[in-house]
Design a protein around this motif. Structure first.
Motif, PDB file in Angstrom:
ATOM      1  N   GLY A   1      -5.380   3.232  -1.277  1.00  0.00           N
ATOM      2  CA  GLY A   1      -4.507   4.324  -0.838  1.00  0.00           C
ATOM      3  C   GLY A   1      -5.148   5.682  -1.040  1.00  0.00           C
ATOM      4  N   GLN A   2      -5.836   5.862  -2.144  1.00  0.00           N
ATOM      5  CA  GLN A   2      -6.505   7.139  -2.390  1.00  0.00           C
ATOM      6  C   GLN A   2      -7.674   7.342  -1.426  1.00  0.00           C
ATOM      7  N   LEU A   3      -8.386   6.271  -1.113  1.00  0.00           N
ATOM      8  CA  LEU A   3      -9.483   6.390  -0.150  1.00  0.00           C
ATOM      9  C   LEU A   3      -8.959   6.704   1.252  1.00  0.00           C
ATOM     10  N   ILE A   4      -7.839   6.091   1.621  1.00  0.00           N
ATOM     11  CA  ILE A   4      -7.223   6.376   2.923  1.00  0.00           C
ATOM     12  C   ILE A   4      -6.789   7.840   2.979  1.00  0.00           C
ATOM     13  N   ALA A   5      -6.182   8.332   1.902  1.00  0.00           N
ATOM     14  CA  ALA A   5      -5.753   9.738   1.857  1.00  0.00           C
ATOM     15  C   ALA A   5      -6.956  10.681   1.938  1.00  0.00           C
ATOM     16  N   LYS A   6      -8.027  10.328   1.263  1.00  0.00           N
ATOM     17  CA  LYS A   6      -9.232  11.168   1.303  1.00  0.00           C
ATOM     18  C   LYS A   6      -9.807  11.196   2.717  1.00  0.00           C
ATOM     19  N   ASN A   7      -9.814  10.050   3.379  1.00  0.00           N
ATOM     20  CA  ASN A   7     -10.300   9.975   4.754  1.00  0.00           C
ATOM     21  C   ASN A   7      -9.447  10.839   5.672  1.00  0.00           C
ATOM     22  N   ALA A   8      -8.131  10.743   5.534  1.00  0.00           N
ATOM     23  CA  ALA A   8      -7.226  11.526   6.382  1.00  0.00           C
ATOM     24  C   ALA A   8      -7.400  13.018   6.134  1.00  0.00           C
ATOM     25  N   ALA A   9      -7.590  13.402   4.868  1.00  0.00           N
ATOM     26  CA  ALA A   9      -7.724  14.816   4.534  1.00  0.00           C
ATOM     27  C   ALA A   9      -9.033  15.404   5.046  1.00  0.00           C
ATOM     28  N   SER A  10     -10.034  14.565   5.264  1.00  0.00           N
ATOM     29  CA  SER A  10     -11.324  15.090   5.687  1.00  0.00           C
ATOM     30  C   SER A  10     -11.460  15.193   7.204  1.00  0.00           C
ATOM     31  N   LYS A  11     -10.424  14.774   7.940  1.00  0.00           N
ATOM     32  CA  LYS A  11     -10.480  14.862   9.414  1.00  0.00           C
ATOM     33  C   LYS A  11     -10.020  16.237   9.876  1.00  0.00           C
TER      34      LYS A  11
ATOM     35  N   LEU B   1       0.863  -1.181   0.000  1.00  0.00           N
ATOM     36  CA  LEU B   1       0.000   0.000   0.000  1.00  0.00           C
ATOM     37  C   LEU B   1       0.893   1.222   0.000  1.00  0.00           C
ATOM     38  N   PRO B   2       0.513   2.258  -0.741  1.00  0.00           N
ATOM     39  CA  PRO B   2       1.343   3.469  -0.744  1.00  0.00           C
ATOM     40  C   PRO B   2       1.343   4.114   0.637  1.00  0.00           C
ATOM     41  N   MET B   3       2.490   4.686   1.023  1.00  0.00           N
ATOM     42  CA  MET B   3       2.582   5.366   2.321  1.00  0.00           C
ATOM     43  C   MET B   3       1.764   6.630   2.323  1.00  0.00           C
ATOM     44  N   SER B   4       1.641   7.264   1.178  1.00  0.00           N
ATOM     45  CA  SER B   4       0.783   8.429   1.067  1.00  0.00           C
ATOM     46  C   SER B   4       0.308   8.508  -0.366  1.00  0.00           C
ATOM     47  N   ALA B   5      -0.869   9.015  -0.516  1.00  0.00           N
ATOM     48  CA  ALA B   5      -1.415   9.230  -1.853  1.00  0.00           C
ATOM     49  C   ALA B   5      -2.128  10.560  -1.844  1.00  0.00           C
ATOM     50  N   GLY B   6      -1.947  11.304  -2.890  1.00  0.00           N
ATOM     51  CA  GLY B   6      -2.634  12.590  -2.971  1.00  0.00           C
ATOM     52  C   GLY B   6      -4.133  12.384  -3.027  1.00  0.00           C
ATOM     53  N   GLN B   7      -4.857  13.320  -2.465  1.00  0.00           N
ATOM     54  CA  GLN B   7      -6.306  13.213  -2.480  1.00  0.00           C
ATOM     55  C   GLN B   7      -6.793  13.382  -3.911  1.00  0.00           C
ATOM     56  N   ALA B   8      -7.588  12.440  -4.356  1.00  0.00           N
ATOM     57  CA  ALA B   8      -8.136  12.521  -5.711  1.00  0.00           C
ATOM     58  C   ALA B   8      -9.379  13.391  -5.702  1.00  0.00           C
TER      59      ALA B   8
END
Length: 162
Positions: free
Chosen positions: A145-155, A84-91
């Motif tokens: 990875g993109q879903l995880i990044a989106k979740n993190a960005a929305s907190k 899994l990517p360590m970070s992914a930009g929010q799509a």
């Protein structure tokens, strides 16, 4: 799972595209970044050349510079793991990612179905099914990875992990 990743490395090298307008593509362009000759790089990723091999550092460089992580995903799958990517930009729109995911899943299912339906499973059919399966895993990991990044960005900031 016994998997030869050399053809996957060869595809990654051949798929390299220089970011420079007049830069070289494929093995010629990538060899310049790696500090080795085009011929040596081509030999190292040639599945028919059993005398030359890439070092682990060279595998990482090929994957990083080409943007093709399929060889690393294949190695992880051979060990029963998923990367899994360590970070992914929010799509902004996950539709292209999901479309790629569906395409790769479909190709995997088609290859697996053909392999199961065959009276005998050839080495080529197994290699093709393995390649498609790994590409499906890679696409799924990218989507996750993109879903995880989106979740993190929305907190809210105070809930984000440092």
């Amino acid at each position: 799972m016994n998997l030869d990743i050399t053809p996957l490395l060869q595809a990654a090298v051949m798929g390299y595209r220089s970011p420079e307008p007049n830069g070289s593509n494929g093995a010629l362009g990538l060899s310049k970044l790696m500090g080795i000759s085009n011929g040596i790089l081509s030999r190292k990723v040639n599945p028919l050349d059993t005398g030359s091999h890439c070092s682990p550092e060279e595998v990482v460089k090929i994957c990083r510079e080409s943007g093709d992580l399929t060889p690393l995903h294949a190695m992880a799958a051979a060990l029963g793991c998923v990367l899994l990517p360590m970070s992914a930009g929010q799509a902004a729109d996950v539709s292209p990612t999901l479309a790629t995911n569906f395409k790769e899943d479909g190709e995997w299912l088609q290859a697996a179905s053909a392999a199961y339906a065959a009276p005998a499973l050839s080495d080529n059919m197994l290699a093709h099914a393995t390649k498609e399966g790994i590409e499906s895993i890679k696409a799924t990991a990218n989507t996750l990875g993109q879903l995880i990044a989106k979740n993190a960005a929305s907190k809210p900031v105070h809930l984000k992990v440092a």
